[in-house]
Design an enzyme around this catalytic site. Structure first.
Site, mmCIF file in Angstrom:
data_model
loop_
_atom_site.group_PDB
_atom_site.id
_atom_site.type_symbol
_atom_site.label_atom_id
_atom_site.label_comp_id
_atom_site.label_asym_id
_atom_site.label_seq_id
_atom_site.Cartn_x
_atom_site.Cartn_y
_atom_site.Cartn_z
ATOM 1 N N HIS A 45 48.081 16.509 34.626
ATOM 2 C CA HIS A 45 47.319 17.438 33.760
ATOM 3 C C HIS A 45 48.396 18.113 32.926
ATOM 4 O O HIS A 45 49.196 18.837 33.465
ATOM 5 C CB HIS A 45 46.607 18.609 34.405
ATOM 6 C CG HIS A 45 45.636 19.392 33.768
ATOM 7 N ND1 HIS A 45 44.602 19.158 33.149
ATOM 8 C CD2 HIS A 45 45.991 20.617 33.341
ATOM 9 C CE1 HIS A 45 44.005 19.861 32.351
ATOM 10 N NE2 HIS A 45 45.021 21.154 32.496
ATOM 11 N N HIS A 98 45.628 14.683 25.022
ATOM 12 C CA HIS A 98 45.093 13.315 24.730
ATOM 13 C C HIS A 98 45.650 12.670 23.325
ATOM 14 O O HIS A 98 45.641 14.014 22.216
ATOM 15 C CB HIS A 98 43.779 12.962 24.895
ATOM 16 C CG HIS A 98 42.823 14.028 24.347
ATOM 17 N ND1 HIS A 98 42.709 15.249 24.786
ATOM 18 C CD2 HIS A 98 42.168 13.896 22.895
ATOM 19 C CE1 HIS A 98 41.766 16.021 23.924
ATOM 20 N NE2 HIS A 98 41.454 15.172 22.928
HETATM 21 P P1 5GP Z 1 39.210 16.196 21.229
HETATM 22 O O1 5GP Z 1 38.020 16.647 20.200
HETATM 23 O O2 5GP Z 1 39.473 17.159 22.346
HETATM 24 O O3 5GP Z 1 40.493 15.742 20.340
HETATM 25 O O4 5GP Z 1 38.656 14.796 21.729
HETATM 26 C C1 5GP Z 1 38.091 14.576 22.991
HETATM 27 C C2 5GP Z 1 37.390 13.302 22.897
HETATM 28 O O5 5GP Z 1 37.083 12.933 24.212
HETATM 29 C C3 5GP Z 1 36.136 13.094 22.184
HETATM 30 O O6 5GP Z 1 36.420 12.053 21.123
HETATM 31 C C4 5GP Z 1 35.001 12.665 22.998
HETATM 32 O O7 5GP Z 1 34.223 11.581 22.425
HETATM 33 C C5 5GP Z 1 35.892 12.052 24.217
HETATM 34 N N1 5GP Z 1 35.159 12.077 25.518
HETATM 35 C C6 5GP Z 1 34.706 13.394 26.111
HETATM 36 N N2 5GP Z 1 34.382 12.981 27.298
HETATM 37 C C7 5GP Z 1 34.384 11.828 27.656
HETATM 38 C C8 5GP Z 1 34.504 11.047 28.730
HETATM 39 O O8 5GP Z 1 33.888 11.251 29.658
HETATM 40 N N3 5GP Z 1 34.768 9.610 28.554
HETATM 41 C C9 5GP Z 1 35.292 9.177 27.378
HETATM 42 N N4 5GP Z 1 35.510 7.779 27.418
HETATM 43 N N5 5GP Z 1 35.457 9.897 26.381
HETATM 44 C C10 5GP Z 1 35.144 11.270 26.312
HETATM 45 ZN ZN ZN Z 2 43.354 17.480 33.326
#
Ligand code: 5GP
Ligand code: ZN
Length: 112
Positions: A45, A98
Site C-alpha cells: 500500500h 495506480h
Molecule cells: P483514479 O480515478 O483513482 O485514477 O482511478 C481509479 C480507477 O479504478 C477508476 O478508473 C475505476 O474505474 C477503477 N476501479 C475502482 N474500483 C475498482 C474495482 O473494484 N475493480 C476494478 N477492476 N477497477 C476499479
Molecule cells: Zn491499498
C-alpha cells in the site's frame, strides 16, 4: 485497512488480471475509458505519488517496464498513454497508487 486495491492485490476482491508477480499486479479497469484500460499497482500500500520515497519508489520503474511490455503484447504499436491521477485536483478516486495504461484509440491532449 479498508483499501479496495489492497483487497484486489490480496485476491479478496476478484479482478481480471493482465500480469502479476510478487511486487505488482496489473488488472483491467471496471469502467474502461479506452479499448485497452489496465491498472498497474504496487502490491504494497502506497496512498499516492505523494507518498513515494527513495525507499519505496523502485516499484514505479518496474510498473513502467511492465506497462510497456503489456502494451507490446496487446498490440498497441501505435502508442498508448500511462496516467497517474494524484490527489483531488488530479482526479484520484482510489487512495492506493495506480497507473492507468490506456490504448487502442487516439488520445486527446490536453486531458480534461
Ligand atoms: P483514479 O480515478 O483513482 O485514477 O482511478 C481509479 C480507477 O479504478 C477508476 O478508473 C475505476 O474505474 C477503477 N476501479 C475502482 N474500483 C475498482 C474495482 O473494484 N475493480 C476494478 N477492476 N477497477 C476499479
Ligand atoms: Zn491499498
Amino acid at each position: 485497512m479498508d483499501c479496495v486495491f489492497c483487497k484486489i492485490a490480496k485476491g479478496e476482491i476478484p479482478s481480471k488480471k493482465a500480469y502479476e508477480d510478487d511486487q505488482i499486479l496489473a488488472f483491467y479497469d471496471l469502467d474502461p475509458q479506452a479499448p485497452v484500460h489496465i491498472l498497474l499497482i504496487p502490491k504494497a500500500h502506497i496512498a499516492s505519488a505523494n507518498e513515494l520515497t527513495e525507499e519505496n519508489s523502485a516499484v514505479v520503474s518496474h510498473i513502467f517496464l511492465t506497462a510497456a511490455k503489456l502494451a507490446k503484447e496487446l498490440g498497441l504499436e501505435k502508442g498508448y498513454r500511462i496516467v497517474n491521477n494524484c490527489g483531488e485536483d488530479g482526479g484520484q478516486t482510489v487512495q492506493h497508487l495506480h497507473f492507468h495504461l490506456l490504448g487502442g484509440r487516439s488520445m486527446k491532449w490536453p486531458p480534461g
